[in-house]
Scaffold this motif. Structure first.
Motif, PDB file in Angstrom:
ATOM      1  N   ALA A   5       0.910  -1.271   0.022  1.00  0.00           N
ATOM      2  CA  ALA A   5      -0.048  -0.095   0.034  1.00  0.00           C
ATOM      3  C   ALA A   5       0.781   1.285  -0.094  1.00  0.00           C
ATOM      4  CB  ALA A   5      -1.110   0.014   1.166  1.00  0.00           C
ATOM      5  N   MET A   6       0.705   2.115  -1.057  1.00  0.00           N
ATOM      6  CA  MET A   6       1.511   3.386  -1.219  1.00  0.00           C
ATOM      7  C   MET A   6       0.843   4.495  -0.508  1.00  0.00           C
ATOM      8  SD  MET A   6       3.859   1.708  -2.727  1.00  0.00           S
ATOM      9  CE  MET A   6       5.075   2.913  -2.675  1.00  0.00           C
ATOM     10  N   GLY A   7       1.668   5.610  -0.354  1.00  0.00           N
ATOM     11  CA  GLY A   7       1.277   6.834   0.214  1.00  0.00           C
ATOM     12  C   GLY A   7       0.449   7.552  -0.674  1.00  0.00           C
ATOM     13  N   PRO A   8      -0.542   8.491  -0.370  1.00  0.00           N
ATOM     14  CA  PRO A   8      -1.201   9.298  -1.684  1.00  0.00           C
ATOM     15  C   PRO A   8      -0.463   9.970  -2.427  1.00  0.00           C
ATOM     16  CG  PRO A   8      -1.976   9.702   0.831  1.00  0.00           C
ATOM     17  CD  PRO A   8      -0.811   8.831   0.895  1.00  0.00           C
ATOM     18  N   LEU A   9       0.873  10.437  -2.230  1.00  0.00           N
ATOM     19  CA  LEU A   9       1.780  11.052  -3.159  1.00  0.00           C
ATOM     20  C   LEU A   9       2.176  10.099  -4.291  1.00  0.00           C
ATOM     21  CD1 LEU A   9       3.425  14.005  -1.146  1.00  0.00           C
ATOM     22  CD2 LEU A   9       1.286  14.140  -2.711  1.00  0.00           C
ATOM     23  N   ALA A  10       1.898   8.749  -4.002  1.00  0.00           N
ATOM     24  CA  ALA A  10       2.663   7.846  -4.981  1.00  0.00           C
ATOM     25  C   ALA A  10       1.805   7.979  -6.381  1.00  0.00           C
ATOM     26  CB  ALA A  10       2.244   6.482  -4.527  1.00  0.00           C
ATOM     27  N   GLY A  11       0.859   8.499  -6.219  1.00  0.00           N
ATOM     28  CA  GLY A  11      -0.114   8.649  -7.669  1.00  0.00           C
ATOM     29  C   GLY A  11       0.380   9.833  -8.458  1.00  0.00           C
ATOM     30  N   PHE A  12       1.058  10.721  -7.686  1.00  0.00           N
ATOM     31  CA  PHE A  12       1.623  12.001  -8.443  1.00  0.00           C
ATOM     32  C   PHE A  12       2.915  11.268  -9.102  1.00  0.00           C
ATOM     33  CE2 PHE A  12       4.486  15.488  -8.650  1.00  0.00           C
ATOM     34  CZ  PHE A  12       3.848  16.438  -9.473  1.00  0.00           C
ATOM     35  N   ARG A  13       3.689  10.590  -8.335  1.00  0.00           N
ATOM     36  CA  ARG A  13       4.987  10.008  -8.664  1.00  0.00           C
ATOM     37  C   ARG A  13       4.861   9.123  -9.944  1.00  0.00           C
ATOM     38  NH1 ARG A  13       6.265   7.964  -4.263  1.00  0.00           N
ATOM     39  NH2 ARG A  13       5.959   5.796  -4.487  1.00  0.00           N
ATOM     40  N   TRP A  14       3.685   8.237  -9.986  1.00  0.00           N
ATOM     41  CA  TRP A  14       3.228   7.669 -10.960  1.00  0.00           C
ATOM     42  C   TRP A  14       3.246   8.400 -12.253  1.00  0.00           C
ATOM     43  CZ3 TRP A  14      -0.835   4.617  -7.975  1.00  0.00           C
ATOM     44  CH2 TRP A  14       0.084   3.746  -7.131  1.00  0.00           C
ATOM     45  N   ILE A 210      -7.241  -2.534  -4.202  1.00  0.00           N
ATOM     46  CA  ILE A 210      -7.965  -2.144  -3.130  1.00  0.00           C
ATOM     47  C   ILE A 210      -7.068  -1.293  -1.941  1.00  0.00           C
ATOM     48  CG2 ILE A 210      -8.967  -2.891  -0.951  1.00  0.00           C
ATOM     49  CD1 ILE A 210     -10.069  -5.482  -2.661  1.00  0.00           C
ATOM     50  N   LYS A 211      -5.698  -1.766  -1.858  1.00  0.00           N
ATOM     51  CA  LYS A 211      -4.932  -1.313  -1.066  1.00  0.00           C
ATOM     52  C   LYS A 211      -4.365   0.451  -1.512  1.00  0.00           C
ATOM     53  CE  LYS A 211      -2.440  -5.191   0.683  1.00  0.00           C
ATOM     54  NZ  LYS A 211      -0.917  -6.048   0.890  1.00  0.00           N
ATOM     55  N   ASN A 212      -4.570   0.520  -2.743  1.00  0.00           N
ATOM     56  CA  ASN A 212      -4.069   1.850  -3.413  1.00  0.00           C
ATOM     57  C   ASN A 212      -5.171   2.581  -4.062  1.00  0.00           C
ATOM     58  OD1 ASN A 212      -0.832   1.610  -3.122  1.00  0.00           O
ATOM     59  ND2 ASN A 212      -1.621  -0.342  -3.708  1.00  0.00           N
ATOM     60  N   LEU A 213      -6.296   2.550  -3.545  1.00  0.00           N
ATOM     61  CA  LEU A 213      -7.270   3.563  -4.032  1.00  0.00           C
ATOM     62  C   LEU A 213      -6.956   5.063  -3.780  1.00  0.00           C
ATOM     63  CD1 LEU A 213     -10.655   1.599  -3.022  1.00  0.00           C
ATOM     64  CD2 LEU A 213      -9.986   2.037  -5.344  1.00  0.00           C
ATOM     65  N   LEU A 214      -6.400   5.216  -2.802  1.00  0.00           N
ATOM     66  CA  LEU A 214      -6.099   6.416  -2.421  1.00  0.00           C
ATOM     67  C   LEU A 214      -4.892   7.419  -3.420  1.00  0.00           C
ATOM     68  CD1 LEU A 214      -6.676   9.018  -0.633  1.00  0.00           C
ATOM     69  CD2 LEU A 214      -4.902   8.218   0.928  1.00  0.00           C
ATOM     70  N   PRO A 215      -3.754   6.714  -3.760  1.00  0.00           N
ATOM     71  CA  PRO A 215      -2.856   7.169  -4.537  1.00  0.00           C
ATOM     72  C   PRO A 215      -3.434   6.949  -6.044  1.00  0.00           C
ATOM     73  CG  PRO A 215      -2.137   4.832  -3.867  1.00  0.00           C
ATOM     74  CD  PRO A 215      -3.332   5.499  -2.838  1.00  0.00           C
ATOM     75  N   LEU A 216      -4.448   6.204  -6.302  1.00  0.00           N
ATOM     76  CA  LEU A 216      -4.995   6.017  -7.531  1.00  0.00           C
ATOM     77  C   LEU A 216      -5.832   7.429  -7.748  1.00  0.00           C
ATOM     78  CD1 LEU A 216      -6.193   2.425  -8.070  1.00  0.00           C
ATOM     79  CD2 LEU A 216      -4.780   3.711  -9.501  1.00  0.00           C
ATOM     80  N   LEU A 217      -6.731   7.749  -6.532  1.00  0.00           N
ATOM     81  CA  LEU A 217      -7.340   9.133  -6.628  1.00  0.00           C
ATOM     82  C   LEU A 217      -6.503  10.251  -7.002  1.00  0.00           C
ATOM     83  CD1 LEU A 217     -10.194  10.768  -6.250  1.00  0.00           C
ATOM     84  CD2 LEU A 217      -9.535  10.467  -3.873  1.00  0.00           C
ATOM     85  N   VAL A 218      -5.450  10.330  -6.454  1.00  0.00           N
ATOM     86  CA  VAL A 218      -4.626  11.203  -6.618  1.00  0.00           C
ATOM     87  C   VAL A 218      -3.971  11.469  -7.837  1.00  0.00           C
ATOM     88  CG1 VAL A 218      -2.223  12.298  -5.906  1.00  0.00           C
ATOM     89  CG2 VAL A 218      -3.590  11.525  -4.179  1.00  0.00           C
ATOM     90  N   LEU A 219      -3.518  10.181  -8.759  1.00  0.00           N
ATOM     91  CA  LEU A 219      -3.365   9.976  -9.920  1.00  0.00           C
ATOM     92  C   LEU A 219      -4.255  10.595 -10.664  1.00  0.00           C
ATOM     93  CD1 LEU A 219      -1.467   9.012 -12.111  1.00  0.00           C
ATOM     94  CD2 LEU A 219      -2.610   6.619 -11.784  1.00  0.00           C
ATOM     95  N   SER A 220      -5.542  10.176 -10.510  1.00  0.00           N
ATOM     96  CA  SER A 220      -6.484  10.852 -11.408  1.00  0.00           C
ATOM     97  C   SER A 220      -6.799  12.318 -11.524  1.00  0.00           C
ATOM     98  CB  SER A 220      -7.970  10.147 -11.168  1.00  0.00           C
ATOM     99  OG  SER A 220      -8.567  10.390  -9.959  1.00  0.00           O
TER     100      SER A 220
END
Length: 299
Positions: A5-14, A210-220
């Motif tokens: 499970a990655m932190g929220p900012l992982a989405g921005f990093r992706w 499931i574990k990474n819904l939050l970083p996926l939200l940040v990514l979107s």
């Protein structure tokens, strides 16, 4: 293999990973994306003339739809090959644009197609879930809206009669879209690079999603901002070209517009697959996954 499970900012990093993709081996990365783009356009070149010239009936439309589904499934091995190409490039190993065809050369294309079929079932189940929440009136309204839009513009009366379950359907659809996007990226990475089987890859994809819904939200959200800024820049560019074309000639729009459109599609492919790779690497790969050979796309 466990998922993290990655932190929220992982989405921005992706997203940044996708934007920076190709810096190690741009010839292979952009060349591979160009091959996938051409392969993706070929089915359209076949079905579009049929739709516009022959105007097939319901049976013909169903056959065209079935052909499109089969073609999209056959394109999935190229996605697996491209992820392997990116992995080789990011790992500092030799990679060529034609590595996207590795799954067809080494016989590993069938598991990738199998994964795509199972994911298609998941998408259908997601649509059923939305229907259960929103009610069948929503889908009836949506189909009428799509049919009316085929004639050029949606029926204003339909826009004034939106069903009551629209808000719930949109909210659930957005959550399911986030989740299934993560499932697709992670499971494809696991199957194409991680050496997992179809079912194991799907399991990792569902758990990782499931574990990474939050970083996926940040990514979107970050992706939405990036798309808006890019659209603004492109709008300004074409406004400038439009002014010049009034002085030079309308041919200038075609000369500049078509190449720009192709470049935009190419860059979009590279960024999207780069985001997929970055997500897989963080959630499943990390430093524990050994670098696979350039032609290792295993079932």
């Amino acid at each position: 293999m466990t998922t993290k499970a990655m932190g929220p900012l992982a989405g921005f990093r992706w997203l940044m990973k996708g934007i920076n993709m190709g810096r190690h081996n741009p010839k292979a990365v952009f060349g591979g994306a160009a091959l996938i783009l051409v392969a993706a356009l070929l089915p359209t070149l076949i079905t579009m003339p049929i739709q516009f010239t022959l105007q097939p009936g319901v049976t013909g439309q169903m056959l065209i739809f079935a052909f499109s589904i089969i073609a999209s499934m056959l394109l999935l091995p190229l996605v697996g090959g491209y992820l392997g190409l990116i992995h080789a490039s990011e790992s500092g190993r030799a990679a060529r644009a034609t590595d996207v065809f590795v799954p067809y050369r080494n016989g590993s294309w069938l598991p990738l197609v199998g994964l795509g079929l199972v994911l298609m079932v998941a998408y259908v189940l997601a649509m059923v879930a939305i229907a259960a929440v929103a009610g069948m009136d929503f889908f009836s309204w949506y189909m009428q809206l799509m049919l009316s839009a085929q004639d050029g513009a949606a029926d204003p009366a339909l826009l004034d009669e939106m069903p009551g379950g629209l808000g719930a359907a949109l909210a659930l659809g957005f959550v399911l879209w986030l989740f299934l996007s993560g499932v697709y990226a992670i499971s494809m990475g696991q199957l194409a690079i991680g050496g997992r089987g179809v079912l194991a890859s799907l399991g990792d994809g569902f758990v990782g999603g499931i574990k990474n819904l939050l970083p996926l939200l940040v990514l979107s959200l970050a992706g939405l901002v990036a798309v808006l800024l890019f659209a603004l820049a492109m709008g300004l560019l074409f406004a400038l070209v439009g002014m010049l074309s009034t002085m030079v000639g309308s041919w200038l729009l075609l000369v500049i517009g078509i190449p720009v459109y192709i470049v935009v599609l190419l860059v979009t492919y590279v960024v999207v697959f780069g985001v997929m790779y970055g997500m897989w690497r963080d959630v499943c790969g990390g430093g524990s996954v050994p670098d696979a050979p350039a032609e290792a796309v295993t079932a």
